[in-house]
Scaffold this motif. Structure first.
Motif, mmCIF file in Angstrom:
data_model
loop_
_atom_site.group_PDB
_atom_site.id
_atom_site.type_symbol
_atom_site.label_atom_id
_atom_site.label_comp_id
_atom_site.label_asym_id
_atom_site.label_seq_id
_atom_site.Cartn_x
_atom_site.Cartn_y
_atom_site.Cartn_z
ATOM 1 N N ASP A 6 -27.289 -87.375 37.111
ATOM 2 C CA ASP A 6 -26.585 -87.521 38.384
ATOM 3 C C ASP A 6 -26.279 -88.980 38.689
ATOM 4 O O ASP A 6 -25.436 -89.275 39.541
ATOM 5 C CB ASP A 6 -27.418 -86.925 39.528
ATOM 6 C CG ASP A 6 -27.403 -85.405 39.513
ATOM 7 O OD1 ASP A 6 -26.522 -84.822 38.849
ATOM 8 O OD2 ASP A 6 -28.284 -84.802 40.159
ATOM 9 N N GLN A 7 -26.972 -89.886 38.012
ATOM 10 C CA GLN A 7 -26.740 -91.318 38.194
ATOM 11 C C GLN A 7 -25.614 -91.850 37.313
ATOM 12 O O GLN A 7 -25.336 -93.043 37.314
ATOM 13 C CB GLN A 7 -28.022 -92.097 37.889
ATOM 14 C CG GLN A 7 -29.095 -91.975 38.958
ATOM 15 C CD GLN A 7 -28.708 -92.746 40.200
ATOM 16 O OE1 GLN A 7 -28.006 -92.246 41.075
ATOM 17 N NE2 GLN A 7 -29.156 -93.978 40.285
ATOM 18 N N CYS A 9 -21.562 -91.638 36.253
ATOM 19 C CA CYS A 9 -20.262 -91.153 36.715
ATOM 20 C C CYS A 9 -19.172 -91.493 35.694
ATOM 21 O O CYS A 9 -19.282 -92.474 34.952
ATOM 22 C CB CYS A 9 -19.904 -91.718 38.087
ATOM 23 S SG CYS A 9 -19.530 -93.476 38.143
ATOM 24 N N HIS A 34 -21.700 -84.571 36.444
ATOM 25 C CA HIS A 34 -20.905 -83.947 37.493
ATOM 26 C C HIS A 34 -20.077 -84.908 38.340
ATOM 27 O O HIS A 34 -19.237 -84.464 39.120
ATOM 28 C CB HIS A 34 -21.821 -83.149 38.430
ATOM 29 C CG HIS A 34 -22.587 -82.074 37.735
ATOM 30 N ND1 HIS A 34 -23.856 -82.278 37.213
ATOM 31 C CD2 HIS A 34 -22.265 -80.786 37.442
ATOM 32 C CE1 HIS A 34 -24.287 -81.167 36.642
ATOM 33 N NE2 HIS A 34 -23.345 -80.242 36.766
ATOM 34 N N ASP A 35 -20.311 -86.195 38.233
ATOM 35 C CA ASP A 35 -19.652 -87.164 39.121
ATOM 36 C C ASP A 35 -18.367 -87.678 38.468
ATOM 37 O O ASP A 35 -18.391 -88.549 37.600
ATOM 38 C CB ASP A 35 -20.617 -88.315 39.409
ATOM 39 C CG ASP A 35 -20.120 -89.240 40.511
ATOM 40 O OD1 ASP A 35 -18.933 -89.150 40.886
ATOM 41 O OD2 ASP A 35 -20.920 -90.065 40.993
ATOM 42 N N ARG A 37 -14.600 -89.465 39.074
ATOM 43 C CA ARG A 37 -13.825 -90.290 39.993
ATOM 44 C C ARG A 37 -12.464 -90.582 39.357
ATOM 45 O O ARG A 37 -12.406 -91.026 38.207
ATOM 46 C CB ARG A 37 -14.576 -91.577 40.318
ATOM 47 C CG ARG A 37 -15.983 -91.278 40.845
ATOM 48 C CD ARG A 37 -16.803 -92.492 41.123
ATOM 49 N NE ARG A 37 -18.146 -92.098 41.530
ATOM 50 C CZ ARG A 37 -19.037 -92.931 42.076
ATOM 51 N NH1 ARG A 37 -18.717 -94.206 42.281
ATOM 52 N NH2 ARG A 37 -20.237 -92.487 42.428
ATOM 53 N N ILE A 59 -16.677 -79.435 39.677
ATOM 54 C CA ILE A 59 -16.478 -80.859 39.402
ATOM 55 C C ILE A 59 -15.138 -81.320 39.950
ATOM 56 O O ILE A 59 -15.025 -82.402 40.548
ATOM 57 C CB ILE A 59 -16.587 -81.130 37.885
ATOM 58 C CG1 ILE A 59 -18.030 -80.903 37.433
ATOM 59 C CG2 ILE A 59 -16.126 -82.546 37.540
ATOM 60 C CD1 ILE A 59 -18.271 -81.140 35.972
ATOM 61 N N ASN A 62 -15.283 -81.595 43.788
ATOM 62 C CA ASN A 62 -16.051 -82.739 44.282
ATOM 63 C C ASN A 62 -15.573 -84.071 43.716
ATOM 64 O O ASN A 62 -16.186 -85.104 44.002
ATOM 65 C CB ASN A 62 -17.535 -82.548 43.945
ATOM 66 C CG ASN A 62 -18.142 -81.377 44.680
ATOM 67 O OD1 ASN A 62 -17.952 -81.228 45.885
ATOM 68 N ND2 ASN A 62 -18.878 -80.526 43.970
ATOM 69 N N ARG A 64 -13.864 -87.494 43.255
ATOM 70 C CA ARG A 64 -13.505 -88.509 44.246
ATOM 71 C C ARG A 64 -12.166 -89.137 43.859
ATOM 72 O O ARG A 64 -12.029 -89.704 42.767
ATOM 73 C CB ARG A 64 -14.593 -89.574 44.320
ATOM 74 C CG ARG A 64 -14.394 -90.578 45.438
ATOM 75 C CD ARG A 64 -15.461 -91.660 45.422
ATOM 76 N NE ARG A 64 -16.809 -91.115 45.470
ATOM 77 C CZ ARG A 64 -17.900 -91.875 45.488
ATOM 78 N NH1 ARG A 64 -17.781 -93.209 45.434
ATOM 79 N NH2 ARG A 64 -19.095 -91.309 45.530
ATOM 80 N N CYS A 76 -21.686 -98.537 42.123
ATOM 81 C CA CYS A 76 -22.236 -98.590 40.763
ATOM 82 C C CYS A 76 -22.883 -99.942 40.492
ATOM 83 O O CYS A 76 -22.453 -100.965 41.015
ATOM 84 C CB CYS A 76 -21.140 -98.314 39.736
ATOM 85 S SG CYS A 76 -20.388 -96.683 39.912
ATOM 86 N N LYS A 112 -27.030 -96.920 38.921
ATOM 87 C CA LYS A 112 -25.866 -96.035 38.884
ATOM 88 C C LYS A 112 -24.916 -96.631 37.863
ATOM 89 O O LYS A 112 -24.480 -97.781 37.988
ATOM 90 C CB LYS A 112 -25.201 -95.984 40.266
ATOM 91 C CG LYS A 112 -23.972 -95.080 40.335
ATOM 92 C CD LYS A 112 -24.358 -93.625 40.400
ATOM 93 C CE LYS A 112 -23.132 -92.741 40.616
ATOM 94 N NZ LYS A 112 -23.482 -91.316 40.705
#
Length: 253
Positions: A6-7, A9, A34-35, A37, A59, A62, A64, A76, A112
């Motif tokens: 989770d950390q 992206c 999952h992150d 952007r 995904i 959510n 970004r 980050c 991150k």
């Protein structure tokens, strides 16, 4: 393992083919990341995005959407850019996909981390690479650099997932565990670089009409150091003292 990933992206810049966004989301989901952007994507709302995501709708929902790379990286602590090009006027620290996975696994508990992917045809610009502390590449046979961006994301995400899974001593291996402090965020570092450049101009060390590569070299220097937030506050306090004014401590100013 999921908490660690989770950390991590994935940042995609100006993706022109909507199918690549969907395929990238699917690649991320299969590896437990999952992150997502997206910086100024083309046709993000195209049906092709969802079709190729093939079950990774969460995904996409959510993801970004950002207007600038700085916005995408603001929270980050360490940024790794992807590039097939190796010859540049200034060389960033470089690693292959497997070494990248190992590095990520060792540092995820405290940081991150962003993996940044550029445009399908042209990749990342030099200006965008200035926001990265390191580069990762995927070795290919016969210098054939035609790897699809979603495939590249799949490979690097796989290496990161496997390294996290295999590592039993991630926290002990972290380079910042002895400091017990969070590294400075990308937003804090950008504010520091702006402050540094302004100060260097004021003291006549940097000629804004002929800057050469000074700021890029300084970015590389501090990228290697990876300072903590308190260390950035100290540096900005010193700069303010040089300027003859007091720096007010703000975590992301």
């Amino acid at each position: 393992m999921s908490e660690l990933l989770d950390q991590l992206c994935i940042v995609m810049i100006q993706t022109s083919h909507p199918g690549n966004i969907g395929s990238a989301a699917r690649a991320m989901k299969t590896m437990g990341i999952h992150d997502l952007r997206l910086v100024n994507p083309t046709r993000f709302n195209s049906p092709e995005v969802k079709a190729l995501a093939s079950g990774a709708d969460d995904i996409l929902a959510n993801a970004r959407l950002c207007s600038t790379l700085q916005e995408a990286l603001a929270d980050c602590h360490y940024v790794i850019g992807t590039s097939a090009r190796s010859e540049r006027s200034l060389r960033w620290p470089q690693m292959d996909a497997r070494a990248c996975g190992t590095w990520v696994a060792e540092h995820l508990p405290q940081q991150k981390i962003a993996l940044v992917f550029g445009r399908e045809r042209t990749g990342l610009t030099n200006e965008e690479l200035e926001h990265c502390q390191a580069l990762v590449h995927i070795p290919m046979a016969f210098d054939f650099f035609s790897l699809n961006i979603a495939a590249a994301i799949q490979i690097i995400c796989y290496e990161c997932m496997m390294a996290v899974r295999q590592s039993q001593t991630v926290q002990a291996l972290s380079s910042t565990s002895d400091l017990d402090e969070e590294p400075a965020t990308a937003a804090a570092m950008e504010s520091f670089f702006t402050h540094l450049e302004t100060t260097l101009i004021e003291v006549d060390y940097l000629d804004p009409e002929n800057p050469r590569l000074l700021m890029r070299r300084l970015r590389r220097l501090f990228g290697r150091i990876n300072p903590t937030q308190s260390e950035v506050n100290i540096l900005r306090g010193m700069l303010s003292a040089f300027q003859g004014r007091k720096f007010t401590r703000r975590s992301n100013s």
